[in-house]
Design a protein around this motif. Structure first.
Motif, PDB file in Angstrom:
ATOM      1  N   ARG A   1      97.097  24.558  67.198  1.00 36.59           N
ATOM      2  CA  ARG A   1      97.346  24.155  65.806  1.00 36.59           C
ATOM      3  C   ARG A   1      96.268  23.178  65.341  1.00 36.59           C
ATOM      4  O   ARG A   1      95.851  23.187  64.198  1.00 36.59           O
ATOM      5  CB  ARG A   1      98.722  23.506  65.677  1.00 36.59           C
TER       6      ARG A   1
ATOM      7  N   ARG B   1     114.769  30.054  62.099  1.00 36.57           N
ATOM      8  CA  ARG B   1     114.007  31.234  61.716  1.00 36.57           C
ATOM      9  C   ARG B   1     114.738  32.481  62.141  1.00 36.57           C
ATOM     10  O   ARG B   1     115.252  32.573  63.252  1.00 36.57           O
ATOM     11  CB  ARG B   1     112.646  31.269  62.441  1.00 36.57           C
TER      12      ARG B   1
ATOM     13  N   TRP C   1     103.950  23.797  75.242  1.00 39.79           N
ATOM     14  CA  TRP C   1     103.995  23.071  73.956  1.00 39.79           C
ATOM     15  C   TRP C   1     102.663  22.369  73.709  1.00 39.79           C
ATOM     16  O   TRP C   1     102.161  22.334  72.585  1.00 39.79           O
ATOM     17  CB  TRP C   1     105.143  22.047  73.956  1.00 39.79           C
TER      18      TRP C   1
ATOM     19  N   ARG D   1     103.090  36.092  59.417  1.00 43.55           N
ATOM     20  CA  ARG D   1     103.792  35.626  60.594  1.00 43.55           C
ATOM     21  C   ARG D   1     104.605  34.415  60.200  1.00 43.55           C
ATOM     22  O   ARG D   1     104.226  33.683  59.308  1.00 43.55           O
ATOM     23  CB  ARG D   1     102.793  35.238  61.695  1.00 43.55           C
ATOM     24  N   TYR D   2     105.709  34.242  60.849  1.00 42.16           N
ATOM     25  CA  TYR D   2     106.514  33.058  60.593  1.00 42.16           C
ATOM     26  C   TYR D   2     106.435  32.216  61.855  1.00 42.16           C
ATOM     27  O   TYR D   2     107.227  32.388  62.772  1.00 42.16           O
ATOM     28  CB  TYR D   2     107.951  33.450  60.272  1.00 42.16           C
ATOM     29  N   PRO D   3     105.438  31.354  61.919  1.00 43.40           N
ATOM     30  CA  PRO D   3     105.207  30.656  63.186  1.00 43.40           C
ATOM     31  C   PRO D   3     106.254  29.579  63.448  1.00 43.40           C
ATOM     32  O   PRO D   3     106.929  29.093  62.537  1.00 43.40           O
ATOM     33  CB  PRO D   3     103.831  30.037  63.003  1.00 43.40           C
ATOM     34  N   LEU D   4     106.351  29.243  64.713  1.00 38.50           N
ATOM     35  CA  LEU D   4     107.210  28.159  65.162  1.00 38.50           C
ATOM     36  C   LEU D   4     106.677  26.856  64.574  1.00 38.50           C
ATOM     37  O   LEU D   4     105.508  26.533  64.737  1.00 38.50           O
ATOM     38  CB  LEU D   4     107.147  28.128  66.688  1.00 38.50           C
ATOM     39  N   ALA D   5     107.525  26.145  63.870  1.00 36.92           N
ATOM     40  CA  ALA D   5     107.119  24.854  63.326  1.00 36.92           C
ATOM     41  C   ALA D   5     108.125  23.810  63.782  1.00 36.92           C
ATOM     42  O   ALA D   5     109.324  24.078  63.834  1.00 36.92           O
ATOM     43  CB  ALA D   5     107.071  24.912  61.804  1.00 36.92           C
ATOM     44  N   VAL D   6     107.614  22.649  64.130  1.00 37.47           N
ATOM     45  CA  VAL D   6     108.463  21.604  64.707  1.00 37.47           C
ATOM     46  C   VAL D   6     108.277  20.328  63.911  1.00 37.47           C
ATOM     47  O   VAL D   6     107.169  20.024  63.468  1.00 37.47           O
ATOM     48  CB  VAL D   6     108.051  21.344  66.174  1.00 37.47           C
TER      49      VAL D   6
ATOM     50  N   GLN E   1     101.419  19.708  62.526  1.00 34.44           N
ATOM     51  CA  GLN E   1     102.059  20.455  63.605  1.00 34.44           C
ATOM     52  C   GLN E   1     101.492  20.051  64.968  1.00 34.44           C
ATOM     53  O   GLN E   1     102.230  19.953  65.946  1.00 34.44           O
ATOM     54  CB  GLN E   1     101.890  21.964  63.388  1.00 34.44           C
TER      55      GLN E   1
ATOM     56  N   GLU F   1     115.282  29.874  66.899  1.00 32.35           N
ATOM     57  CA  GLU F   1     115.400  31.270  66.489  1.00 32.35           C
ATOM     58  C   GLU F   1     116.875  31.643  66.389  1.00 32.35           C
ATOM     59  O   GLU F   1     117.656  31.367  67.298  1.00 32.35           O
ATOM     60  CB  GLU F   1     114.697  32.187  67.494  1.00 32.35           C
TER      61      GLU F   1
ATOM     62  N   GLU G   1     103.969  31.448  71.825  1.00 28.62           N
ATOM     63  CA  GLU G   1     105.365  31.434  71.394  1.00 28.62           C
ATOM     64  C   GLU G   1     106.215  32.358  72.256  1.00 28.62           C
ATOM     65  O   GLU G   1     107.376  32.070  72.548  1.00 28.62           O
ATOM     66  CB  GLU G   1     105.477  31.857  69.929  1.00 28.62           C
TER      67      GLU G   1
ATOM     68  N   ASN H   1     113.461  26.621  70.106  1.00 32.27           N
ATOM     69  CA  ASN H   1     112.620  27.405  69.210  1.00 32.27           C
ATOM     70  C   ASN H   1     113.259  27.660  67.853  1.00 32.27           C
ATOM     71  O   ASN H   1     112.613  28.192  66.965  1.00 32.27           O
ATOM     72  CB  ASN H   1     112.281  28.762  69.820  1.00 32.27           C
TER      73      ASN H   1
ATOM     74  N   ARG I   1     110.190  36.871  62.675  1.00 28.03           N
ATOM     75  CA  ARG I   1     108.984  36.528  63.415  1.00 28.03           C
ATOM     76  C   ARG I   1     107.744  36.989  62.674  1.00 28.03           C
ATOM     77  O   ARG I   1     106.758  36.273  62.597  1.00 28.03           O
ATOM     78  CB  ARG I   1     109.020  37.176  64.795  1.00 28.03           C
TER      79      ARG I   1
ATOM     80  N   TRP J   1     103.796  43.554  66.150  1.00 25.64           N
ATOM     81  CA  TRP J   1     102.980  42.691  65.289  1.00 25.64           C
ATOM     82  C   TRP J   1     101.683  42.285  65.983  1.00 25.64           C
ATOM     83  O   TRP J   1     100.720  41.952  65.334  1.00 25.64           O
ATOM     84  CB  TRP J   1     103.762  41.459  64.846  1.00 25.64           C
TER      85      TRP J   1
ATOM     86  N   SER K   1     103.349  16.980  65.981  1.00 19.06           N
ATOM     87  CA  SER K   1     104.755  17.223  66.323  1.00 19.06           C
ATOM     88  C   SER K   1     104.875  17.954  67.651  1.00 19.06           C
ATOM     89  O   SER K   1     105.735  17.637  68.481  1.00 19.06           O
ATOM     90  CB  SER K   1     105.430  18.061  65.239  1.00 19.06           C
TER      91      SER K   1
END
Lengths: 151, 786
Positions: free
Chosen positions: A91, B604, A84, B619-624, A99, B452, A71, B450, B607, B128, A102
């Motif tokens: 994931r 988001r 990506w 953690r607040y991960p990247l989700a798509v 995920q 953010e 990330e 992202n 993080r 973190w 996606s």
């Protein structure tokens, strides 16, 4: 050079894993084993370094930290389809199939001309679909993994 | 006095009556009995009081030890070659972090700048992903970019250097106290020395009260004819600080005494000292009390306590006696005298050498010119963070567990946004003859791919908190809604392409549950049949309404939902033209999805969250999530780029660089009540709203109001150009501008247009092979592509 070898290593481990797992299933149509990713995943040293770091963390079994490093790389190069793709693989390993799909689709959207990477993404999407019980969707994806490689 | 005389008289009167003697004896016995009885109860009451106070002080002490506010951090600045950053911005970041400019950068949090070259020694910090040690490195900045980065000790390039993040806010206990906890083992030795020297030299020897100390203090003060030393022990002062009044009564003194003794009986000296270090009141910022040396150090010096030098520590200790009276910002001379007194006492008692103090005495106070603003600013962003946190944590944990919250806030972008809002609104009011302070605004900035959130502005005055318009103002979005209609159409490539004809002739629409709807164009004219892309570029209301009705209101509403509008939209056709109140942050989500090619990333602001000890908690991960196929979204983005070239936002390339290829959309609600602009560059998505809180008209279009704020903000942020990648299912073909038929690039009037594969025109125009083309179509296209 060492980092390149490591990159290949990482790719092959995952690819091997995927192939092994797909092999266990009742033989869905599969494309040829995807070629490893292009040697230069990024022009930026910083991104290469972060991807290296992610691989190290991944090898040590720390997937959460590896994801965080990916990330971090994405913040620097948000339109790099390889990053990506790697996040999608991670994931997948973590069992987050939605995920994984996606993220692989996102990688595809950013790599309209990279047939190898597109094939790997479709392979990944197929595998994620298969594992989440979508057999027909999986077959479609595996078929596309093959067809994108055809000229 | 009067009463006593009276009593004497009474006794005198009784004396002759000997018969009364027996009675008197009985009475005396009764009195004695009563006194004993009273004494007994008094004692009992005293014991009860002591027990009560003992319990109370323990509860208070335990409670105080653990009520730690959550701390909220901005994103850490990551330095790497190629990063867009100029020397001014880097210096600002270092200043905000409390780094000191110094010739020798041997100590952490120091830097030396020579032109565009910075030698930096960072602080160690627990991120973190683990502890990061302090490191020394050199950054070169050229032409708004980091051109080189290397470690100072070797010649090799350093791929990445991360500065620690800026503290931007805290979530406090309910009683408005702020605190940055320090541990007794971590504080500088000189702090303890100064404290003992001036406040309580027998601290490690007494049992809570110090009669000798009291006597000495009295004597010293008498001799000096001023209050040099305090009489109460640190323990007593701590107790006094537990109760926020400074009442000076005997009763209060007694209570203090009992509590001090009680504290000493229950706790170790170092525990009491630690509580003292974190509890003592050292100043005031607005309605928030500054408690403890940790926070005071940040408040007065902008640096952590561990980095303070002797003279700075002495100043803080000197302020205990009267934080307001000795306030170094307001009363610098008094504060300086007091500081030097503390230094003298330290020498007098042998804590430090005379030579060291002599140097310290010469130093200026060293306080920052103003209280750090970073904690009071960013209120709208911190508000957003809090709301996200409240979904996952209990309020009391947030207020007391000392959680460390790492957010996505980019101070550089936040400042740019705040500045743009403030200055542009004032300018607009001036230009348009609007009453001062009548306009309000909100802004949200996120990263494109992202999701953010980099900045949130909730209104033009950011210090007071108050109404957070970015999150809570539901305002009619006007034409910002239109892309949802066009995306819905473009997702049907067999029916609609960017060149499809859309009918812009007058429309009256009747549906159950809503009054008849008669959309009007901004210019009050109808434009007949227009190509789909032109209808959006020029934001034609009627054409859009007709197109929406063609694809179906339900489908358009479904597109809104997929793009990220979470609220339930009423199923009326007028929604398609934005006759519905939506918050800026929801609009930002919608445009993030469009900007990232149809991949929605839930916005988001956080993080990761760590515990007080630095252990990762969450953690607040990247989700798509793929919300729309990339092809149609790409087509839409190309049209939105034309909006900012030839359409309603045509002024934008003049305000910013035309090379940015910004995709954007203006929005103006009925009677000019709301002015909106939403747009995206290669890396950023931003939404700005301008209007009045009372919803009265402001007379501004989207381009005339919000777009100005938007461009002011972007000019400071310097975004990257939007370079769209055509997805695999998109083909770009040359068409004849006159006919919309296939053309060769060299044909006069040929333009390049993107289509979903299979939906491009198949017939060639006469420029390629001479074939007859229908005259009507030719005229129609000629009108639009001239």
């Amino acid at each position: 050079m060492v980092s390149l070898v490591r990159q290949y290593f990482f790719s092959w481990v995952i690819v091997g894993l995927l192939v092994g797992l797909t092999g266990c299933a009742t033989a869905p149509p599969r494309g040829p084993v995807p070629a490893p990713e292009p040697a230069t995943v990024s022009q930026k040293n910083v991104v290469v370094a972060l991807l290296d770091q992610a691989q190290g963390e991944h090898r040590r079994g720390d997937t959460a930290r590896a994801a965080a490093s990916l990330e971090r790389a994405l913040r620097i190069e948000p339109r790099n389809p390889v990053i990506w793709h790697r996040l999608a693989r991670l994931r997948m390993e973590q069992g987050d199939y939605a995920q994984a799909q996606s993220l692989a689709a996102k990688s595809n959207a950013l790599a309209p001309t990279d047939a190898q990477l597109r094939s790997q993404n479709w392979q990944l999407i197929g595998e994620a679909r298969r594992r989440s019980g979508d057999r027909r969707g999986a077959e479609e994806a595996f078929a596309r993994a093959q067809s994108v490689l055809e000229p | 006095m009067a009463r006593r005389t009276k009593a004497k008289k009474k006794t005198a009167a009784r004396r002759p009556k000997r018969a009364a003697r027996g009675r008197r004896r009985t009475k005396a016995r009764n009195t004695r009995k009563f006194l004993l009885f009273a004494l007994f109860w008094l004692l009992l009451a005293a014991v009860a009081a002591v027990v009560y106070l003992d319990r109370a002080v323990q509860t208070k002490f335990e409670g105080k030890r653990w009520a730690l506010p959550a701390h909220i951090y901005a994103r850490p600045l990551e330095l790497y070659e190629g990063l867009r950053l100029n020397a001014h911005e880097l210096a600002a970041e270092l200043e905000a972090l409390g780094y000191r400019s110094a010739a020798d950068t041997g100590r952490p949090a120091t830097y030396r700048r020579r032109g565009g070259e910075f030698h930096i020694t960072s602080r160690s910090f627990r991120f973190w992903d683990g502890e990061q040690a302090a490191r020394r490195f050199v950054v070169r900045l050229d032409d708004q970019h980091v051109s080189a980065l290397r470690a100072q000790d070797d010649r090799g390039a350093l791929p990445l250097a991360r500065l620690e993040p800026l503290l931007i806010g805290s979530i406090h206990p309910a009683h408005h106290e702020d605190r940055t906890l320090v541990r007794v083992d971590d504080v500088p030795e000189n702090l303890i020395s100064a404290l003992l020297a001036i406040e309580d030299r027998n601290f490690y020897r007494h049992f809570g009260v110090d009669p000798r100390g009291l006597a000495r203090a009295l004597w010293t003060n008498l001799r000096a004819r001023r209050a040099v030393q305090g009489g109460s022990t640190l323990t007593q002062q701590l107790v006094k600080n537990f109760y926020l009044t400074s009442e000076r009564t005997l009763r209060r003194k007694l209570i203090e005494l009992v509590m001090a003794l009680s504290l000493e009986a229950h706790y170790q000296k170092d525990e009491i000292l630690e509580a003292y270090l974190n509890e003592i009141y050292l100043g005031q910022r607005g309605n928030r009390a500054i408690h403890g040396f940790g926070l005071a150090s940040q408040f007065y010096f902008g640096r952590p306590l561990q980095e303070l030098e002797l003279h700075e520590l002495a100043l803080l200790v000197g302020m205990i006696k009267g934080p307001s009276y000795y306030n170094p910002r307001r009363n610098p001379e008094r504060a300086l005298a007091r500081r030097n007194l503390v230094l003298e006492e330290m020498v007098a008692q042998g804590f430090v050498a005379e030579a060291d103090v002599a140097k310290a005495r010469e130093r200026p106070l060293g306080v920052t010119t103003q209280a750090l603003t970073q904690k009071t600013a960013h209120t709208a962003f911190v508000d957003f963070v809090r709301r996200q946190l409240q979904r996952d944590y209990r309020e009391e944990d947030l207020r007391s567990e000392g959680l460390q919250i790492f957010t996505t806030l980019d101070p550089r972008v936040q400042h740019a946004a705040e500045h743009a809002v403030r200055s542009r609104l004032t300018a607009l009011e001036g230009q348009r003859g609007l009453p001062a302070d009548s306009l309000q605004a909100a802004a949200v900035v996120t990263t494109t791919d992202n999701g953010e959130v980099l900045a949130i502005v909730g209104g033009r005055d950011q210090t007071g908190g108050g109404f957070n318009r970015a999150l809570d103002a539901r305002r009619a979005i006007g034409s910002l809604a239109k892309p949802a209609v066009y995306l819905t159409a473009l997702q049907r490539p067999n029916r609609f392409t960017v060149l499809s004809a859309v009918d812009d002739s007058p429309l009256v629409w009747k549906e159950r549950g809503a009054p008849p709807w008669e959309p009007q164009n901004f210019d009050q004219r109808s434009h007949g049949d227009v190509p789909l892309r032109e209808a959006l570029i020029h934001s034609y209301n009627i054409a859009t309404a007709r197109l929406g009705l063609q694809v179906g209101v339900t489908d358009v509403i479904d597109t809104f939902r997929r793009l990220g509008i979470e609220q339930d939209l009423p199923p009326f056709a007028s929604v398609m033209l934005g006759a519905v109140g939506i918050t800026p942050v929801e609009v930002a989500q919608m445009y993030q999805t469009l900007a990232s090619g149809g991949f929605r990333v839930p916005l988001r602001a956080i993080r990761a969250v760590l515990t007080v000890d630095g252990a990762p908690l969450q953690r607040y991960p990247l989700a798509v999530e793929q919300a729309a196929a990339p092809g149609p979204v790409y087509l839409l983005s190309t049209i939105l780029q034309d909006v900012a070239r030839t359409g309603t936002a045509a002024a934008l390339p003049k305000l910013l660089s035309p090379e940015l290829n910004i995709a954007g959309k203006t929005g103006t609600s009925d009677e000019f009540r709301d002015s909106w602009f939403a747009g995206y560059t290669g890396d950023l998505v931003a939404v700005v709203w301008v209007g009045r809180d009372d919803n009265k008209p402001v007379g501004l279009t989207g381009a005339g109001g919000a777009m100005r704020v938007w461009s002011d903000m972007m000019r400071r942020v310097r975004p990257t150009p939007l370079l769209l990648t055509p997805p695999a299912d998109v083909q770009t073909v040359w068409v004849d501008a006159e006919t919309g038929l296939l053309a060769a690039p060299e044909c006069a009037g040929a333009v390049e247009v993107a289509f979903i594969k299979g939906s491009a025109p198949t017939q060639s125009s006469d420029c390629v092979p001479p074939t007859a083309s229908p005259d009507r179509l030719r005229r129609w296209f000629k009108k639009w592509f001239r």
